[in-house]
Design an enzyme around this catalytic site. Structure first.
Site, PDB file in Angstrom:
ATOM      1  N   ASP A 193      15.200  32.186  60.302  1.00  0.00           N
ATOM      2  CA  ASP A 193      14.788  30.833  61.747  1.00  0.00           C
ATOM      3  C   ASP A 193      15.990  31.133  62.256  1.00  0.00           C
ATOM      4  O   ASP A 193      16.562  29.776  62.150  1.00  0.00           O
ATOM      5  CB  ASP A 193      15.698  30.132  60.358  1.00  0.00           C
ATOM      6  N   LYS A 228      14.072  32.580  66.765  1.00  0.00           N
ATOM      7  CA  LYS A 228      14.172  34.306  67.482  1.00  0.00           C
ATOM      8  C   LYS A 228      12.400  33.259  68.849  1.00  0.00           C
ATOM      9  O   LYS A 228      12.352  34.664  69.646  1.00  0.00           O
ATOM     10  CB  LYS A 228      12.930  35.034  66.580  1.00  0.00           C
ATOM     11  N   GLY A 272       8.258  31.412  60.707  1.00  0.00           N
ATOM     12  CA  GLY A 272       7.796  29.987  61.274  1.00  0.00           C
ATOM     13  C   GLY A 272       8.806  29.709  62.487  1.00  0.00           C
ATOM     14  O   GLY A 272       9.471  29.772  62.657  1.00  0.00           O
ATOM     15  N   HIS A 273       7.766  30.043  63.792  1.00  0.00           N
ATOM     16  CA  HIS A 273       9.055  30.117  65.334  1.00  0.00           C
ATOM     17  C   HIS A 273       8.656  29.304  65.962  1.00  0.00           C
ATOM     18  O   HIS A 273       7.580  28.398  66.493  1.00  0.00           O
ATOM     19  CB  HIS A 273       8.102  31.817  65.642  1.00  0.00           C
ATOM     20  N   GLN A 282      11.300  36.831  60.305  1.00  0.00           N
ATOM     21  CA  GLN A 282      12.273  37.214  59.148  1.00  0.00           C
ATOM     22  C   GLN A 282      13.695  37.281  59.441  1.00  0.00           C
ATOM     23  O   GLN A 282      13.726  37.387  61.033  1.00  0.00           O
ATOM     24  CB  GLN A 282      12.182  38.024  58.090  1.00  0.00           C
TER      25      GLN A 282
HETATM   26  P1  GDP Z   1      12.908  30.979  63.996  1.00  0.00           P
HETATM   27  O1  GDP Z   1      11.753  31.573  62.503  1.00  0.00           O
HETATM   28  O2  GDP Z   1      13.923  32.729  64.303  1.00  0.00           O
HETATM   29  O3  GDP Z   1      11.809  31.423  65.594  1.00  0.00           O
HETATM   30  O4  GDP Z   1      13.360  30.229  64.616  1.00  0.00           O
HETATM   31  P2  GDP Z   1      12.641  28.737  63.366  1.00  0.00           P
HETATM   32  O5  GDP Z   1      11.966  28.092  64.360  1.00  0.00           O
HETATM   33  O6  GDP Z   1      12.264  28.131  62.101  1.00  0.00           O
HETATM   34  O7  GDP Z   1      13.850  28.135  63.490  1.00  0.00           O
HETATM   35  C1  GDP Z   1      14.771  27.806  64.318  1.00  0.00           C
HETATM   36  C2  GDP Z   1      15.434  26.532  65.041  1.00  0.00           C
HETATM   37  O8  GDP Z   1      16.303  25.844  66.193  1.00  0.00           O
HETATM   38  C3  GDP Z   1      13.882  25.971  65.531  1.00  0.00           C
HETATM   39  O9  GDP Z   1      13.837  24.267  64.888  1.00  0.00           O
HETATM   40  C4  GDP Z   1      14.418  25.356  67.233  1.00  0.00           C
HETATM   41  O10 GDP Z   1      14.316  24.586  67.688  1.00  0.00           O
HETATM   42  C5  GDP Z   1      15.611  25.826  66.803  1.00  0.00           C
HETATM   43  N1  GDP Z   1      16.448  25.998  68.164  1.00  0.00           N
HETATM   44  C6  GDP Z   1      16.938  27.493  68.424  1.00  0.00           C
HETATM   45  N2  GDP Z   1      17.822  27.719  69.576  1.00  0.00           N
HETATM   46  C7  GDP Z   1      18.456  26.215  69.380  1.00  0.00           C
HETATM   47  C8  GDP Z   1      19.799  25.552  69.586  1.00  0.00           C
HETATM   48  O11 GDP Z   1      20.371  26.853  70.470  1.00  0.00           O
HETATM   49  N3  GDP Z   1      20.141  25.278  69.932  1.00  0.00           N
HETATM   50  C9  GDP Z   1      19.635  23.481  68.701  1.00  0.00           C
HETATM   51  N4  GDP Z   1      20.376  23.005  69.015  1.00  0.00           N
HETATM   52  N5  GDP Z   1      18.188  24.358  68.158  1.00  0.00           N
HETATM   53  C10 GDP Z   1      17.750  25.584  68.810  1.00  0.00           C
HETATM   54  P1  IMO Z   2      10.780  33.244  60.168  1.00  0.00           P
HETATM   55  O1  IMO Z   2      10.389  34.157  61.149  1.00  0.00           O
HETATM   56  C1  IMO Z   2      13.669  32.363  56.694  1.00  0.00           C
HETATM   57  C2  IMO Z   2      11.921  34.137  53.047  1.00  0.00           C
HETATM   58  C3  IMO Z   2      11.797  33.216  51.659  1.00  0.00           C
HETATM   59  C4  IMO Z   2      12.071  33.964  50.764  1.00  0.00           C
HETATM   60  C5  IMO Z   2      11.748  34.724  50.894  1.00  0.00           C
HETATM   61  C6  IMO Z   2      10.248  35.777  50.774  1.00  0.00           C
HETATM   62  O2  IMO Z   2      10.799  32.215  60.411  1.00  0.00           O
HETATM   63  O3  IMO Z   2      12.895  33.830  60.169  1.00  0.00           O
HETATM   64  P2  IMO Z   2       8.347  35.554  50.977  1.00  0.00           P
HETATM   65  O4  IMO Z   2       7.442  34.100  51.418  1.00  0.00           O
HETATM   66  O5  IMO Z   2       8.707  36.134  52.199  1.00  0.00           O
HETATM   67  O6  IMO Z   2       8.052  36.790  50.342  1.00  0.00           O
HETATM   68  O7  IMO Z   2       9.381  35.048  50.474  1.00  0.00           O
HETATM   69  O8  IMO Z   2      12.075  35.078  51.878  1.00  0.00           O
HETATM   70  N1  IMO Z   2      11.638  33.794  53.942  1.00  0.00           N
HETATM   71  C7  IMO Z   2      12.122  33.544  55.364  1.00  0.00           C
HETATM   72  N2  IMO Z   2      13.129  32.850  55.301  1.00  0.00           N
HETATM   73  N3  IMO Z   2      13.050  32.394  57.714  1.00  0.00           N
HETATM   74  C8  IMO Z   2      11.137  33.704  57.492  1.00  0.00           C
HETATM   75  O9  IMO Z   2      10.423  33.236  58.682  1.00  0.00           O
HETATM   76  C9  IMO Z   2      11.031  33.761  56.142  1.00  0.00           C
HETATM   77  N4  IMO Z   2      10.473  34.028  55.850  1.00  0.00           N
HETATM   78  C10 IMO Z   2      10.615  34.683  54.414  1.00  0.00           C
HETATM   79  O10 IMO Z   2      12.256  31.727  52.051  1.00  0.00           O
HETATM   80  O11 IMO Z   2      13.385  33.079  50.275  1.00  0.00           O
HETATM   81 MG    MG Z   3      11.455  30.170  61.134  1.00  0.00          MG
END
Ligand code: GDP
Ligand code: IMO
Ligand code: MG
Length: 434
Positions: free
Chosen positions: A13, A16, A40-41, A223
């Site tokens: 998270d 990416k 979840g991106h 991840q």
């Molecule tokens: P990912 O799994 O690495 O793609 O990240 P996620 O989407 O799960 O979580 C990142 C969160 O941070 C999302 O809600 C994005 O919209 C938000 N985000 C990404 N870059 C920034 C930033 O520079 N500032 C803020 N405030 N939010 C950001």
């Molecule tokens: P993105 O791509 C954050 C974590 C789960 C748990 C561990 C194992 O959005 O960054 P799993 O369901 O993969 O067997 O769970 O890995 N986990 C993540 N945490 N972002 C993710 O993906 C994750 N994918 C798995 O929360 O701790």
């Molecule tokens: Mg994510």
């Protein structure tokens, strides 16, 4: 032209999806190479806000080919739902390609994920419950079912029977659960095959040929590296094979390691983790609550994109991050969510750990050691001014520039990209990655 890997540097998270959406402007192909819909991106661009679980974050550019590589664990119902959701919002998905070699998440993988977690009790991993771990277990056990099998009932039926027969013996015998019925699963997967067939192809050639034609290719990780099966905080890791760290990128789309020119590591300006397991800089005070709820009123606080769980929060851990820089071979850092620190009077970075009265600067391999260490912090002054409208490095407040310079020193890697908000344009490009 370069193939660039974008990888999460912490526990997931990191942003990416947001970084891939930005970098995809110049790419011809964007490919996911590992994991499944445990990822979840989030992408915020001129089309709106999107949460992608399987579809690559390049999908918002109609001319890009988006590949779901052989390394991805694909839940076909989830993928179809995602495609239909995108189409309903006017996004063109006609250039999406799904590897025929990718493994399928089956209903029994989801059941086994939940049963296994429940049986672990207090030592549960805290998985996303999407069946990803059991799917990769079956892949390695050579019992998995692949996307290609969906297209041929004469392959699908015996493979499903074999895999389900084994799963039912585990579900009933080990966990005392209810067996899963073959016929309803078969009907569903046969139907998924028909609906997914326009997207299914041998993707190795797609990536390789684009590279050979001199086009930019972006490989999107899922991840975070500290969830990596080999290098992460085992056993509190995810099960992707190939790994979600940069080492898995070549395998997950079918190229060689020498085809990759650059690896960009995405790091938050602080640190989060969802699920259980060691987290040396975790905070339990008001600072954690403030960082978690930043942007909550717009649905943008630190709550899991896939599961909605509150994310655990801590200061940036430079020891863990430097370890991640090294085993990913990072050539650049993309630092995200800098704006979330805008109202912090003081910002801390963990520069070392104290273990039994001694100071260590390496990342311990044992979970029990990680639980015992005490982080040593360096304090930097905050900037107490908004950065969300800043677009050049020189326009950042001096304290923010000092923070970024310190991150570069401690992580031994240049910060080429800074994100100051979730939207595509809220970025400071220090050095162009492409
Ligand atoms: P990912 O799994 O690495 O793609 O990240 P996620 O989407 O799960 O979580 C990142 C969160 O941070 C999302 O809600 C994005 O919209 C938000 N985000 C990404 N870059 C920034 C930033 O520079 N500032 C803020 N405030 N939010 C950001
Ligand atoms: P993105 O791509 C954050 C974590 C789960 C748990 C561990 C194992 O959005 O960054 P799993 O369901 O993969 O067997 O769970 O890995 N986990 C993540 N945490 N972002 C993710 O993906 C994750 N994918 C798995 O929360 O701790
Ligand atoms: Mg994510």
């Amino acid at each position: 032209m370069p193939i660039v890997v974008v990888v999460g540097g912490q526990w997931g998270d990191e942003g990416k999806g947001r970084i891939v959406d930005l970098l995809a402007r110049k790419a011809k192909v964007v490919a996911r190479y590992s994991a499944g819909n445990n990822a979840g991106h989030t992408i915020v661009n001129e089309r709106g806000e999107f949460k992608l679980n399987l579809v690559p974050a390049g999908i918002f550019y109609p001319e890009k080919t988006c590949v779901i590589g052989n390394g991805v664990a694909v839940d076909p119902g989830v993928l179809l739902g995602e495609i239909e959701g995108l189409q309903a919002k006017g996004i063109d998905t006609s250039k999406l390609v799904l590897s025929d070699r990718a493994q399928l998440v089956m209903p029994w993988h989801i059941a086994l994920d939940k049963l296994d977690e429940a049986s672990r009790g207090a030592t549960a991993i805290g998985t996303t419950g999407k069946g990803i771990g059991p799917c990769f277990v079956d892949k390695v056990a050579r019992r998995g079912i692949r996307v290609a099998d969906l297209l041929r009932p004469e392959d699908l039926i015996p493979r499903m029977k074999n895999s389900l027969d084994y799963a039912n013996r585990v579900i009933t015998g080990v966990y005392g659960g209810e067996p899963i019925d073959f016929d309803s699963c078969y009907q569903a997967y046969h139907d998924y095959g028909l609906r997914l067939s326009p997207y299914i192809a041998d993707v190795q050639g797609v990536v390789f040929d684009a590279h050979r034609r001199g086009e930019y290719v972006l490989l999107e990780g899922a991840q975070g590296s500290l969830l990596d099966l080999d290098h992460g905080t085992y056993p509190f890791v995810t099960s992707s094979v190939p790994s979600s760290s940069s080492g898995g990128a070549a395998i997950g789309v079918g190229i060689g390691p020498t085809d990759i020119q650059r690896v960009v590591g995405v790091f938050k300006s602080y640190c989060t983790r969802v699920g259980n397991g060691p987290f040396p800089t975790e905070l339990f005070d008001d600072v954690a609550a403030t960082l978690r709820d930043h942007g909550k009123e717009f649905g943008r606080g630190e709550y899991g994109t896939t599961t909605g769980r509150p994310r655990r929060i801590g200061w940036l851990d430079a020891v863990a991050a430097r370890y991640s820089v090294r085993f990913n071979g990072l050539s650049a850092l993309a630092l995200t969510r800098l704006d979330v620190l805008d109202n912090m009077p003081t910002i801390k970075i963990c520069t070392g750990y104290e273990l039994d009265g001694k100071i260590i600067s390496s990342f311990p391999s044992r979970e029990s050691t990680l639980e015992r260490i005490k982080p040593i912090y360096e304090e930097l002054p905050g900037w107490m001014t908004p950065t969300t409208e800043v677009r050049t490095f020189d326009d950042l407040p001096p304290q923010a520039r000092a923070f970024i310079k310190r991150v570069e020193e401690l992580l031994e890697c240049p910060v080429d990209l800074i994100s100051v908000g979730p939207s595509r344009e809220q970025a400071v490009i220090v050095n162009p990655i492409f």
